[in-house]
Design a protein around this motif. Structure first.
Motif, PDB file in Angstrom:
ATOM      1  N   GLY A 407       0.778  -1.224   0.000  1.00  0.00           N
ATOM      2  CA  GLY A 407       0.000   0.000   0.000  1.00  0.00           C
ATOM      3  C   GLY A 407       0.811   1.275   0.000  1.00  0.00           C
ATOM      4  O   GLY A 407       0.238   2.365  -0.025  1.00  0.00           O
ATOM      5  N   ARG A 408       2.134   1.174  -0.006  1.00  0.00           N
ATOM      6  CA  ARG A 408       3.003   2.359   0.037  1.00  0.00           C
ATOM      7  C   ARG A 408       3.627   2.605  -1.325  1.00  0.00           C
ATOM      8  O   ARG A 408       4.156   1.683  -1.948  1.00  0.00           O
ATOM      9  CB  ARG A 408       4.130   2.169   1.057  1.00  0.00           C
ATOM     10  N   ARG A 409       3.560   3.836  -1.791  1.00  0.00           N
ATOM     11  CA  ARG A 409       4.239   4.190  -3.029  1.00  0.00           C
ATOM     12  C   ARG A 409       5.738   4.344  -2.743  1.00  0.00           C
ATOM     13  O   ARG A 409       6.130   5.116  -1.861  1.00  0.00           O
ATOM     14  CB  ARG A 409       3.683   5.486  -3.602  1.00  0.00           C
ATOM     15  N   ILE A 410       6.531   3.595  -3.497  1.00  0.00           N
ATOM     16  CA  ILE A 410       7.981   3.629  -3.306  1.00  0.00           C
ATOM     17  C   ILE A 410       8.612   3.902  -4.661  1.00  0.00           C
ATOM     18  O   ILE A 410       8.504   3.086  -5.582  1.00  0.00           O
ATOM     19  CB  ILE A 410       8.513   2.312  -2.708  1.00  0.00           C
ATOM     20  N   ALA A 411       9.251   5.043  -4.800  1.00  0.00           N
ATOM     21  CA  ALA A 411       9.798   5.476  -6.080  1.00  0.00           C
ATOM     22  C   ALA A 411      11.234   5.003  -6.259  1.00  0.00           C
ATOM     23  O   ALA A 411      11.901   4.604  -5.309  1.00  0.00           O
ATOM     24  CB  ALA A 411       9.728   7.000  -6.188  1.00  0.00           C
ATOM     25  N   GLY A 412      11.708   5.074  -7.495  1.00  0.00           N
ATOM     26  CA  GLY A 412      13.108   4.816  -7.802  1.00  0.00           C
ATOM     27  C   GLY A 412      13.403   3.460  -8.383  1.00  0.00           C
ATOM     28  O   GLY A 412      14.556   3.169  -8.723  1.00  0.00           O
ATOM     29  N   GLY A 413      12.397   2.597  -8.520  1.00  0.00           N
ATOM     30  CA  GLY A 413      12.639   1.252  -9.013  1.00  0.00           C
ATOM     31  C   GLY A 413      12.561   1.148 -10.522  1.00  0.00           C
ATOM     32  O   GLY A 413      12.182   2.091 -11.220  1.00  0.00           O
ATOM     33  N   ILE A 414      12.929  -0.022 -11.014  1.00  0.00           N
ATOM     34  CA  ILE A 414      12.869  -0.355 -12.430  1.00  0.00           C
ATOM     35  C   ILE A 414      11.769  -1.386 -12.628  1.00  0.00           C
ATOM     36  O   ILE A 414      11.676  -2.360 -11.872  1.00  0.00           O
ATOM     37  CB  ILE A 414      14.210  -0.947 -12.925  1.00  0.00           C
ATOM     38  N   VAL A 415      10.936  -1.199 -13.641  1.00  0.00           N
ATOM     39  CA  VAL A 415       9.886  -2.171 -13.915  1.00  0.00           C
ATOM     40  C   VAL A 415      10.474  -3.393 -14.618  1.00  0.00           C
ATOM     41  O   VAL A 415      11.559  -3.343 -15.193  1.00  0.00           O
ATOM     42  CB  VAL A 415       8.756  -1.555 -14.769  1.00  0.00           C
ATOM     43  N   ALA A 416       9.720  -4.499 -14.581  1.00  0.00           N
ATOM     44  CA  ALA A 416      10.213  -5.745 -15.177  1.00  0.00           C
ATOM     45  C   ALA A 416      10.322  -5.636 -16.689  1.00  0.00           C
ATOM     46  O   ALA A 416      11.309  -6.075 -17.283  1.00  0.00           O
ATOM     47  CB  ALA A 416       9.299  -6.899 -14.780  1.00  0.00           C
ATOM     48  N   ALA A 417       9.314  -5.078 -17.334  1.00  0.00           N
ATOM     49  CA  ALA A 417       9.301  -4.991 -18.790  1.00  0.00           C
ATOM     50  C   ALA A 417       8.581  -3.725 -19.220  1.00  0.00           C
ATOM     51  O   ALA A 417       7.744  -3.189 -18.491  1.00  0.00           O
ATOM     52  CB  ALA A 417       8.618  -6.216 -19.396  1.00  0.00           C
ATOM     53  N   SER A 418       8.889  -3.262 -20.419  1.00  0.00           N
ATOM     54  CA  SER A 418       8.279  -2.029 -20.912  1.00  0.00           C
ATOM     55  C   SER A 418       6.812  -2.218 -21.257  1.00  0.00           C
ATOM     56  O   SER A 418       6.031  -1.263 -21.225  1.00  0.00           O
ATOM     57  CB  SER A 418       9.049  -1.522 -22.135  1.00  0.00           C
ATOM     58  N   SER A 419       6.430  -3.444 -21.608  1.00  0.00           N
ATOM     59  CA  SER A 419       5.066  -3.802 -21.982  1.00  0.00           C
ATOM     60  C   SER A 419       4.896  -5.286 -21.684  1.00  0.00           C
ATOM     61  O   SER A 419       5.876  -5.983 -21.427  1.00  0.00           O
ATOM     62  CB  SER A 419       4.831  -3.554 -23.483  1.00  0.00           C
ATOM     63  N   PRO A 420       3.663  -5.827 -21.743  1.00  0.00           N
ATOM     64  CA  PRO A 420       3.505  -7.269 -21.547  1.00  0.00           C
ATOM     65  C   PRO A 420       4.401  -8.059 -22.492  1.00  0.00           C
ATOM     66  O   PRO A 420       4.474  -7.773 -23.686  1.00  0.00           O
ATOM     67  CB  PRO A 420       2.020  -7.496 -21.848  1.00  0.00           C
ATOM     68  N   MET A 421       5.081  -9.068 -21.950  1.00  0.00           N
ATOM     69  CA  MET A 421       6.070  -9.832 -22.695  1.00  0.00           C
ATOM     70  C   MET A 421       5.893 -11.313 -22.439  1.00  0.00           C
ATOM     71  O   MET A 421       5.894 -11.756 -21.292  1.00  0.00           O
ATOM     72  CB  MET A 421       7.489  -9.414 -22.268  1.00  0.00           C
ATOM     73  N   ASP A 422       5.739 -12.080 -23.490  1.00  0.00           N
ATOM     74  CA  ASP A 422       5.762 -13.529 -23.403  1.00  0.00           C
ATOM     75  C   ASP A 422       7.220 -13.948 -23.519  1.00  0.00           C
ATOM     76  O   ASP A 422       7.880 -13.663 -24.520  1.00  0.00           O
ATOM     77  CB  ASP A 422       4.934 -14.125 -24.535  1.00  0.00           C
ATOM     78  N   THR A 423       7.744 -14.629 -22.521  1.00  0.00           N
ATOM     79  CA  THR A 423       9.161 -14.982 -22.521  1.00  0.00           C
ATOM     80  C   THR A 423       9.480 -16.149 -23.436  1.00  0.00           C
ATOM     81  O   THR A 423      10.643 -16.364 -23.790  1.00  0.00           O
ATOM     82  CB  THR A 423       9.632 -15.355 -21.106  1.00  0.00           C
ATOM     83  N   GLY A 424       8.467 -16.918 -23.811  1.00  0.00           N
ATOM     84  CA  GLY A 424       8.702 -18.134 -24.558  1.00  0.00           C
ATOM     85  C   GLY A 424       8.969 -19.329 -23.673  1.00  0.00           C
ATOM     86  O   GLY A 424       9.161 -20.431 -24.174  1.00  0.00           O
ATOM     87  N   PHE A 425       8.987 -19.129 -22.347  1.00  0.00           N
ATOM     88  CA  PHE A 425       9.228 -20.206 -21.394  1.00  0.00           C
ATOM     89  C   PHE A 425       8.009 -20.470 -20.517  1.00  0.00           C
ATOM     90  O   PHE A 425       8.115 -21.042 -19.448  1.00  0.00           O
ATOM     91  CB  PHE A 425      10.433 -19.886 -20.512  1.00  0.00           C
ATOM     92  N   GLY A 426       6.849 -19.978 -20.951  1.00  0.00           N
ATOM     93  CA  GLY A 426       5.623 -20.279 -20.232  1.00  0.00           C
ATOM     94  C   GLY A 426       5.266 -19.301 -19.140  1.00  0.00           C
ATOM     95  O   GLY A 426       4.387 -19.580 -18.337  1.00  0.00           O
ATOM     96  N   PHE A 427       5.913 -18.178 -19.091  1.00  0.00           N
ATOM     97  CA  PHE A 427       5.513 -17.130 -18.150  1.00  0.00           C
ATOM     98  C   PHE A 427       5.754 -15.781 -18.797  1.00  0.00           C
ATOM     99  O   PHE A 427       6.336 -15.689 -19.887  1.00  0.00           O
ATOM    100  CB  PHE A 427       6.242 -17.245 -16.803  1.00  0.00           C
ATOM    101  N   ASP A 428       5.251 -14.751 -18.163  1.00  0.00           N
ATOM    102  CA  ASP A 428       5.304 -13.433 -18.783  1.00  0.00           C
ATOM    103  C   ASP A 428       5.762 -12.369 -17.798  1.00  0.00           C
ATOM    104  O   ASP A 428       5.828 -12.603 -16.586  1.00  0.00           O
ATOM    105  CB  ASP A 428       3.921 -13.057 -19.331  1.00  0.00           C
ATOM    106  N   TYR A 429       6.077 -11.222 -18.333  1.00  0.00           N
ATOM    107  CA  TYR A 429       6.384 -10.027 -17.555  1.00  0.00           C
ATOM    108  C   TYR A 429       5.500  -8.888 -18.039  1.00  0.00           C
ATOM    109  O   TYR A 429       5.032  -8.883 -19.181  1.00  0.00           O
ATOM    110  CB  TYR A 429       7.838  -9.598 -17.751  1.00  0.00           C
ATOM    111  N   SER A 430       5.327  -7.900 -17.166  1.00  0.00           N
ATOM    112  CA  SER A 430       4.610  -6.692 -17.548  1.00  0.00           C
ATOM    113  C   SER A 430       5.284  -5.492 -16.894  1.00  0.00           C
ATOM    114  O   SER A 430       6.362  -5.603 -16.309  1.00  0.00           O
ATOM    115  CB  SER A 430       3.132  -6.786 -17.128  1.00  0.00           C
ATOM    116  N   GLN A 431       4.613  -4.364 -17.005  1.00  0.00           N
ATOM    117  CA  GLN A 431       5.208  -3.110 -16.548  1.00  0.00           C
ATOM    118  C   GLN A 431       5.007  -2.936 -15.038  1.00  0.00           C
ATOM    119  O   GLN A 431       4.379  -1.989 -14.563  1.00  0.00           O
ATOM    120  CB  GLN A 431       4.572  -1.955 -17.319  1.00  0.00           C
ATOM    121  N   ASN A 432       5.558  -3.887 -14.267  1.00  0.00           N
ATOM    122  CA  ASN A 432       5.460  -3.869 -12.804  1.00  0.00           C
ATOM    123  C   ASN A 432       6.826  -3.595 -12.193  1.00  0.00           C
ATOM    124  O   ASN A 432       7.833  -4.170 -12.617  1.00  0.00           O
ATOM    125  CB  ASN A 432       4.979  -5.221 -12.275  1.00  0.00           C
TER     126      ASN A 432
END
Length: 453
Positions: A407-432
């Motif tokens: 519930g706390r906004r914490i700035a300064g981090g890097i998101v996992a991916a720029s947009s939704p991404m299928d890795t090709g290994f059965g899982f994905d990343y998004s802009q989190n």
């Protein structure tokens, strides 16, 4: 990247064959000065006199904030992604990275908090054999009966040697800095578990996946890269050279997975004896980690494969992009499968899909490549690394605003991916927002190799 996210029952290494983590907790130190050798890095982060150092300081603050999001005292783990991704799940891999990054940047107290939590869940695991699970709930690390609160509802209760190795690396780094024997004991316990349960003398040799149903015979290039580094650090800390023999056993497997013709490492083996050469499963991180961990001249080309074969640019006009306005960002994808994905598979719970030859940027891998190019060290490598770091700082500034941890906004981090991404290994990343991606960025900003002392 090790087994840590995606659909509830799937991990990257679970798909190697289908086209495919410690002692009782210690009281925390109240605050420690860095040894002289590390003072310069810490001071540079604190000063913030250039865009790069201000950005690194912000990333450092993010990791500190996330580590404190669920509790500010005692043993604790950091939540891997923002609240919208997987609730309060903290992956062992991400926590090992966060621990090492905090330690390298000068925050011994929070690094020890994570290390102590790893020791705690290792010591209290029902198996009582030194293992760690893939992930834990960070809001309530222990159940009422004092057993670890693993991510059972997501299927994150298996034990993979890659996750174990990273936890062992973090504890070894803590042991070296703090001189506390419990950290070394925890790291050695992990190393012994791996040797006793997964060392293979058949097929390609090396070490098998671990103890996850259906994957016992699988062998991962990444895992063996990680183990090579772990065994070498344990050998250095203990003076017991038998660990060097185990390191060489892991390295021999990695060398066997080298594709000299195309200049990259294959992902692993499904049966422990034959190499998985599936075209959609050529991973970036096997290349970057091999360079950082082994550092062998014979494999220099793997970074050239990584920087060219999986290079990508995400723009607002790219199909399925999450970017808006006039902002575009470049870097690398997860691997070959990111560009040759199954277009019928929903990504991030949505029915629209990425298209072939269409990839978002994977920021964790982009930071890994930036660091590996720094370490390789030619003039062109340094220029390319700087360009990647510029892209990472851009993403840090532009993406992930308003996301929360507990519930706390914490700035300064890097998101996992720029947009939704299928890795090709059965899982994905998004802009989190992602602690793992942020830790790798901080390693690159500090020029710190987490595989070595």
């Amino acid at each position: 990247m090790t087994d840590r996210t995606g659909p509830p029952t799937t991990t990257r290494r679970a798909l190697l064959g289908t086209g495919a983590a410690l002692g009782a907790a210690l009281p925390l130190l109240a605050g420690n000065a860095l040894p002289a050798a590390a003072d310069q890095t810490s001071a540079g982060l604190a000063r913030g006199t250039s865009p790069g150092s201000r950005s690194a300081s912000a990333a450092f603050a993010f990791l500190r904030g996330v580590t404190d999001a669920s509790a500010t005292w005692g043993p604790r783990l950091a939540q891997s992604y923002d609240d919208s991704r997987l609730s309060d799940i903290g992956f062992v891999y991400d926590n090992a990275l966060t621990c090492i990054a905090l330690l390298a940047a000068g925050d011994w107290t929070r690094a020890r908090a994570i290390g102590d939590a790893l020791l705690q869940v290792q010591d209290r695991d029902p198996a009582k054999d030194g293992r760690l699970r893939q992930a834990y709930h960070v809001g309530a690390l222990l159940n009422a009966d004092q057993t670890p609160n693993a991510g059972w509802e997501y299927g994150f209760t298996g034990t993979a040697v890659g996750d174990m190795a990273w936890a062992g690396l973090a504890l070894a780094q803590l042991a070296r800095r703090t001189k506390r024997p419990t950290y070394l004991a925890g790291s050695r316990r992990i190393a012994r578990w791996v040797v006793e349960r997964t060392r293979s003398s058949t097929g390609l040799g090396g070490f098998t996946f671990g103890e996850t149903a259906g994957l016992e015979d699988h062998k991962s290039t990444e895992h063996n890269i990680d183990l090579y580094a772990l065994f070498r650090l344990v050998a250095t800390l203990t003076g017991d050279r038998s660990w060097d023999g185990h390191a060489e056993h892991a390295r021999a497997f990695v060398r066997a997975l080298w594709n000299a013709e195309d200049g990259h490492f294959w992902t692993g083996s499904d049966d422990g004896a034959s190499i998985n050469k599936t075209p959609t499963q050529l991973p970036l991180d096997a290349q970057t980690w091999a360079s950082l961990s082994l550092g062998e001249p014979r494999h220099r080309a793997c970074l050239d494969w990584a920087r060219t074969s999986v290079a990508t640019t995400d723009t607002p006009l790219r199909p399925n992009s999450s970017l808006r306005g006039a902002y575009a960002v470049s870097g690398v994808g997860f691997g070959s499968g990111t560009f040759r994905t199954d277009v019928t598979r929903p990504v991030d719970g949505k029915e629209w899909n990425p298209k072939p030859d269409d990839a978002a940027v994977w920021f964790e891998g982009t930071a890994q490549l930036a660091l590996a190019l720094q370490q390789r060290g030619s003039s062109d490598d340094r220029d390319r690394s700087r360009a990647l770091m510029d892209q990472l700082r851009s993403a840090q500034d532009r993406l992930g605003a308003g996301q929360t941890y507990h519930g706390r906004r914490i700035a300064g981090g890097i998101v996992a991916a720029s947009s939704p991404m299928d890795t090709g290994f059965g899982f994905d990343y998004s802009q989190n927002l992602h602690t793992g991606a942020t830790a790798w960025y901080l390693f690159a900003a500090m020029r710190f190799n987490p595989f070595r002392f």
